[in-house]
Design a protein around this motif. Structure first.
Motif, PDB file in Angstrom:
ATOM      1  N   ILE A 590       0.833  -1.202   0.000  1.00 19.37           N
ATOM      2  CA  ILE A 590       0.000   0.000   0.000  1.00 19.37           C
ATOM      3  C   ILE A 590       0.867   1.251   0.000  1.00 19.37           C
ATOM      4  CG2 ILE A 590      -1.629   1.338   1.393  1.00 19.37           C
ATOM      5  CD1 ILE A 590      -2.815  -1.396   2.278  1.00 19.37           C
ATOM      6  N   GLY A 591       1.929   1.239   0.807  1.00 22.11           N
ATOM      7  CA  GLY A 591       2.832   2.381   0.809  1.00 22.11           C
ATOM      8  C   GLY A 591       3.473   2.601  -0.547  1.00 22.11           C
ATOM      9  N   ARG A 592       3.857   1.525  -1.215  1.00 25.21           N
ATOM     10  CA  ARG A 592       4.441   1.655  -2.556  1.00 25.21           C
ATOM     11  C   ARG A 592       3.410   2.162  -3.553  1.00 25.21           C
ATOM     12  NH1 ARG A 592       9.034  -1.186  -3.908  1.00 25.21           N
ATOM     13  NH2 ARG A 592       8.095  -1.759  -5.892  1.00 25.21           N
ATOM     14  N   ASN A 593       2.121   1.930  -3.298  1.00 20.98           N
ATOM     15  CA  ASN A 593       1.069   2.474  -4.165  1.00 20.98           C
ATOM     16  C   ASN A 593       0.803   3.953  -3.899  1.00 20.98           C
ATOM     17  OD1 ASN A 593       0.499   0.082  -5.602  1.00 20.98           O
ATOM     18  ND2 ASN A 593      -0.802  -0.683  -3.952  1.00 20.98           N
ATOM     19  N   ILE A 594       1.027   4.378  -2.663  1.00 14.25           N
ATOM     20  CA  ILE A 594       0.834   5.804  -2.348  1.00 14.25           C
ATOM     21  C   ILE A 594       1.839   6.657  -3.113  1.00 14.25           C
ATOM     22  CG2 ILE A 594       1.005   7.520  -0.500  1.00 14.25           C
ATOM     23  CD1 ILE A 594      -0.016   5.375   1.435  1.00 14.25           C
ATOM     24  N   ILE A 595       3.051   6.155  -3.269  1.00 13.98           N
ATOM     25  CA  ILE A 595       4.142   6.960  -3.851  1.00 13.98           C
ATOM     26  C   ILE A 595       3.832   7.436  -5.265  1.00 13.98           C
ATOM     27  CG2 ILE A 595       6.553   6.832  -4.586  1.00 13.98           C
ATOM     28  CD1 ILE A 595       7.019   5.010  -2.105  1.00 13.98           C
ATOM     29  N   LEU A 666      -3.722   2.860  -7.837  1.00  8.81           N
ATOM     30  CA  LEU A 666      -5.075   2.841  -7.269  1.00  8.81           C
ATOM     31  C   LEU A 666      -5.702   1.455  -7.381  1.00  8.81           C
ATOM     32  CD1 LEU A 666      -6.429   6.273  -8.554  1.00  8.81           C
ATOM     33  CD2 LEU A 666      -6.144   5.602  -6.160  1.00  8.81           C
ATOM     34  N   VAL A 667      -5.459   0.780  -8.509  1.00  8.03           N
ATOM     35  CA  VAL A 667      -5.958  -0.592  -8.652  1.00  8.03           C
ATOM     36  C   VAL A 667      -5.340  -1.483  -7.573  1.00  8.03           C
ATOM     37  CG1 VAL A 667      -5.994  -2.621 -10.142  1.00  8.03           C
ATOM     38  CG2 VAL A 667      -6.410  -0.359 -11.119  1.00  8.03           C
ATOM     39  N   GLY A 668      -4.031  -1.365  -7.390  1.00 10.48           N
ATOM     40  CA  GLY A 668      -3.372  -2.158  -6.365  1.00 10.48           C
ATOM     41  C   GLY A 668      -3.874  -1.837  -4.971  1.00 10.48           C
ATOM     42  N   MET A 669      -4.089  -0.559  -4.695  1.00 10.94           N
ATOM     43  CA  MET A 669      -4.569  -0.160  -3.369  1.00 10.94           C
ATOM     44  C   MET A 669      -5.950  -0.740  -3.097  1.00 10.94           C
ATOM     45  SD  MET A 669      -4.834   3.716  -1.922  1.00 10.94           S
ATOM     46  CE  MET A 669      -3.114   4.041  -2.310  1.00 10.94           C
ATOM     47  N   ARG A 670      -6.814  -0.697  -4.109  1.00 16.93           N
ATOM     48  CA  ARG A 670      -8.165  -1.252  -3.941  1.00 16.93           C
ATOM     49  C   ARG A 670      -8.102  -2.759  -3.699  1.00 16.93           C
ATOM     50  NH1 ARG A 670     -13.042  -3.106  -6.188  1.00 16.93           N
ATOM     51  NH2 ARG A 670     -14.810  -1.670  -5.922  1.00 16.93           N
ATOM     52  N   PHE A 674      -9.446  -3.934  -0.183  1.00 24.35           N
ATOM     53  CA  PHE A 674     -10.796  -4.496  -0.345  1.00 24.35           C
ATOM     54  C   PHE A 674     -10.739  -5.702  -1.286  1.00 24.35           C
ATOM     55  CE2 PHE A 674     -11.073   0.078   0.334  1.00 24.35           C
ATOM     56  CZ  PHE A 674     -11.868   0.132   1.469  1.00 24.35           C
ATOM     57  N   PRO A 675     -10.098  -6.789  -0.847  1.00 28.07           N
ATOM     58  CA  PRO A 675      -9.906  -7.931  -1.754  1.00 28.07           C
ATOM     59  C   PRO A 675     -11.197  -8.646  -2.135  1.00 28.07           C
ATOM     60  CG  PRO A 675      -9.163  -8.475   0.459  1.00 28.07           C
ATOM     61  CD  PRO A 675      -9.472  -7.013   0.460  1.00 28.07           C
ATOM     62  N   VAL A 676     -12.256  -8.534  -1.320  1.00 29.13           N
ATOM     63  CA  VAL A 676     -13.502  -9.256  -1.611  1.00 29.13           C
ATOM     64  C   VAL A 676     -14.636  -8.313  -1.977  1.00 29.13           C
ATOM     65  CG1 VAL A 676     -12.863 -11.210  -0.155  1.00 29.13           C
ATOM     66  CG2 VAL A 676     -14.093  -9.288   0.855  1.00 29.13           C
ATOM     67  N   SER A 677     -14.340  -7.048  -2.251  1.00 26.70           N
ATOM     68  CA  SER A 677     -15.389  -6.099  -2.614  1.00 26.70           C
ATOM     69  C   SER A 677     -15.865  -6.343  -4.038  1.00 26.70           C
ATOM     70  CB  SER A 677     -14.873  -4.666  -2.479  1.00 26.70           C
ATOM     71  OG  SER A 677     -14.704  -4.334  -1.125  1.00 26.70           O
ATOM     72  N   PRO A 678     -17.072  -5.882  -4.382  1.00 25.09           N
ATOM     73  CA  PRO A 678     -17.562  -6.005  -5.761  1.00 25.09           C
ATOM     74  C   PRO A 678     -16.648  -5.247  -6.724  1.00 25.09           C
ATOM     75  CG  PRO A 678     -19.334  -5.387  -4.259  1.00 25.09           C
ATOM     76  CD  PRO A 678     -18.059  -5.263  -3.494  1.00 25.09           C
TER      77      PRO A 678
END
Length: 686
Positions: A590-595, A666-670, A674-678
């Protein structure tokens, strides 16, 4: 060297396996000990046993690790001597205040040693230890403290110089082969784990493998600190090792991110035939022993082309596939670069590498844990001395010195009590050997040469144990018990009462240290790991806060170091511990996705910047609250809505490279949060 005693064919053979390197290490230490003892006798130093003990305390199996530790230990001895000479004469009339000042000084040194986590920590550790052993045994008669301190400095300095010189000449092992072997072993394990992670089935050992790899990355960076002292082209090698550590640190989050996307794809729309074929080729390359680096380029280009093709479709399944492909491509690139660097480690010449920043290797430091260690050490010393003074125990000063030695030696441990318990057992086992030498063997010895020959079996045996990583913790108490009991004065004296009193002082010091440690240092490895995770959450909140300074490289280095620290402690967490629910690797991803999102902020229109800023603000608020609570929690749905809004806003733009990186982030962060979200619902026009 192997000596085989073969009997008849019907009987099994007996073999005594002796490791030549361990034997050479033991022999080198023994030669250094003999040289030290000879010079100490020749120079009429008052306590030759201090010099002899220092030889074995200072010995290290890698010569490259000798030199920085030797320099810092010499500095620590000088600092401890200066503190002793300053405090003892000026405060000898008020022993309570003197003990308080010495305890405070020792606690401060241990705080700095635990906080530092580099070879420089030996300076602080030796400063604490040397001031204690120079001061406490002579508080009853401080009149000659200056002469006594000078003698201790001479004895310990002589030992450090002898052991460093002898090992450098006779046992010049380098840290470089160790680093190369560790890196190659890491790459082999990483290839196997990644081939498994990218496949359809995950084994129950996958998390354990990931933690082992994370701990190896941190250890590799710590070993690299020794390299400037290791050989003439070490600065270039250090640059390679730091670059290697950065690439290896990238492998873990990239491979796990790829596996995360593939798992979600398999659970939703499934994998395309082209992606299945690509994964099969990648798995084949990872598992083949004869795989070549020139095969990586075509695989990476196939991944990148498939990612661009999928991103053009812009639906959620395509975005997942694109994210998986680009992370696989980045993983393969990092793995290939790591293999090249690992093969070149130790070779002369200046490597052609990108410039390293000042924060290439940043250690995460916990002031709270360091303060606890320092406070516990100071409190323990004050308690020892209070009991000694109140009981007017004649051997109390020696007990305080031994207690200070043990406390300083194990202060950096999360829970020193088990180690101190094993120290006590090893000491008890060594007493019969010390008594046998003192009362049976040494009375028949006449002269320095015969003394060295007589001591050889015991010291060579203990030195061989010290060279074995699995048994080396037993060596220090064995040497301490054996050498201190011998005395090794210029004139031999076998005094049974003195032997018993010295032994009781050692045992009492160990038992007292064990008791005080259990009272003041009850924190275990899981508690420390939770503190490390909590600190990482606080830093994640700061990284996502656009009002805070953007220090991406520094955060990445600290996060990797913390991940390794947590991984090394996971084995001590009991099943069901909440620590297992906190995924440090997911936090790193997640931190690597924030950058890239923060880097893209100046490159997007104002309305899209607002969407990205809102997503980052929600993320910062979530991690800040998690830091306050001190445990992992479920991210709110509002955060997913903000991420979806930012994704839709980016998808409306023409994508250049910074915007494309932000979209993938953003795709990675989601996926991580939220791995099981719609799936993402596309909206147009905003």
């Amino acid at each position: 060297m192997t000596v085989s005693l073969a009997g008849p064919r019907r009987l099994p053979s007996l073999a005594l396996d002796i490791d030549p390197q361990k034997l050479l290490f033991s022999l080198s230490s023994f030669i250094a000990a003999a040289l030290t003892l000879g010079i100490a006798f020749w120079a009429s130093l008052p306590r030759p046993w201090w010099a002899l003990l220092t030889v074995y305390v200072t010995a290290q199996p890698m010569a490259g690790a000798f030199r920085p530790k030797a320099l810092y230990r010499l500095g620590g001895i000088a600092t401890g001597a200066a503190v002793t000479v300053y405090f003892v004469p000026n405060l000898q009339s008020t022993p309570e205040l003197l003990v308080l000042c010495l305890a405070a000084w020792t606690g401060l040194c241990i705080y700095l040693a635990v906080l530092d986590r580099t070879p420089r920590a030996f300076l602080f550790q030796m400063a604490a230890f040397s001031s204690a052993v120079m001061s406490f045994p002579y508080l009853d008669d401080p009149g000659n403290i200056f002469d006594t301190t000078i003698a201790r400095v001479e004895e310990m300095t002589l030992a450090i110089l002898c052991v460093t010189t002898v090992h450098a000449l006779l046992q010049p092992w380098s840290a470089t082969p160790v680093i190369r072997a560790r890196a190659q072993a890491f790459l082999g394990h990483a290839r196997l784990w990644t081939a498994e992670a990218l496949g359809r089935h995950h084994t129950r050992l996958e998390n354990e493998h990931r933690r082992t790899l994370a701990a190896d990355v941190t250890e590799l960076g710590m070993i690299a600190i020794h390299l400037p002292f290791d050989q003439r082209w070490a600065p270039a090698t250090k640059r390679r090792v730091i670059a290697l550590q950065q690439h290896l640190a990238n492998i873990l989050p990239l491979a796990s991110a790829s596996a995360n996307r593939l798992d979600q794809l398999r659970e939703s729309s499934g994998l395309t035939a082209a992606l299945e074929a690509l994964l099969e080729d990648i798995g084949d390359w990872l598992l083949r022993e004869d795989s070549r680096l020139d095969e990586v380029g075509p695989l990476v280009r196939r991944c990148e082309a498939m990612a661009l093709e999928a991103e053009a479709e812009a639906d959620w399944s395509s975005l997942l596939a694109a994210s998986a492909c680009i992370r696989i491509a980045e993983f393969l690139t990092a793995l290939a670069a790591s293999r090249r660097l690992a093969d070149r480690i130790g070779s002369p010449g200046r490597p052609v590498l990108k410039a390293m920043t000042a924060d290439s290797f940043v250690l995460a430091r916990d002031h709270g844990v360091a303060a606890l260690a320092g406070l516990a050490t100071a409190s323990a010393i004050m308690l020892y001395c209070a009991v000694w003074i109140l009981l007017a125990w004649p051997n109390g000063s020696a007990t305080a010195a031994f207690a200070a030695l043990i406390t300083c030696s194990f202060a950096a441990q999360d829970d020193p009590a088990p180690v101190i318990g094993r120290y006590l057992v090893a000491t008890l086992k060594t007493f019969p050997l010390a008594a046998f030498y003192l009362f049976v063997v040494l009375p028949r010895v006449d002269g320095y040469e015969l003394l060295i020959i007589t001591l050889a079996p015991a010291l060579l045996w203990m030195g061989y144990i010290q060279a074995d990583p699995k048994r080396s913790p037993q060596a220090l108490p064995m040497f301490s018990c054996f050498i201190v009991a011998m005395g090794f004065l210029a004139r031999f004296q076998a005094d049974f009462a003195l032997f018993v009193n010295t032994g009781l002082a050692q045992l009492t010091g160990i038992v007292a240290t064990l008791a005080v440690t259990r009272m003041f240092r009850s924190a275990n490895a899981s508690w420390t790991a939770r503190r490390i995770l909590r600190a990482n959450w606080g830093d994640l909140a700061g990284l996502a806060d656009i009002k805070r300074p953007f220090l991406a490289d520094r955060w990445t280095a600290m996060a990797v170091d913390r991940l390794g620290q947590v991984a090394a402690r996971m084995a001590f967490a009991v099943p069901g511990d909440a620590l297992h629910a906190a995924d440090g690797l997911a936090d790193l991803r997640i931190g690597r996705n924030i950058i890239p999102i923060r880097r893209a902020l100046p490159r997007v229109p104002h309305d899209v910047r607002h969407r990205l800023g809102a997503a980052l603000a929600t993320l910062a608020s979530f991690y800040r609250e998690q830091w306050r609570q001190g445990h992992a929690s479920v991210p709110p749905d509002a955060m997913r809505d903000q991420i979806d809004a930012a994704l839709n806003a980016l998808l409306e733009l023409e994508l250049d490279e910074p915007r494309r990186r932000a979209l993938r982030a953003l795709v990675g962060m989601r996926c991580n949060l939220f791995p099981v979200s719609p799936p993402l619902v596309r909206t147009h026009g905003g």
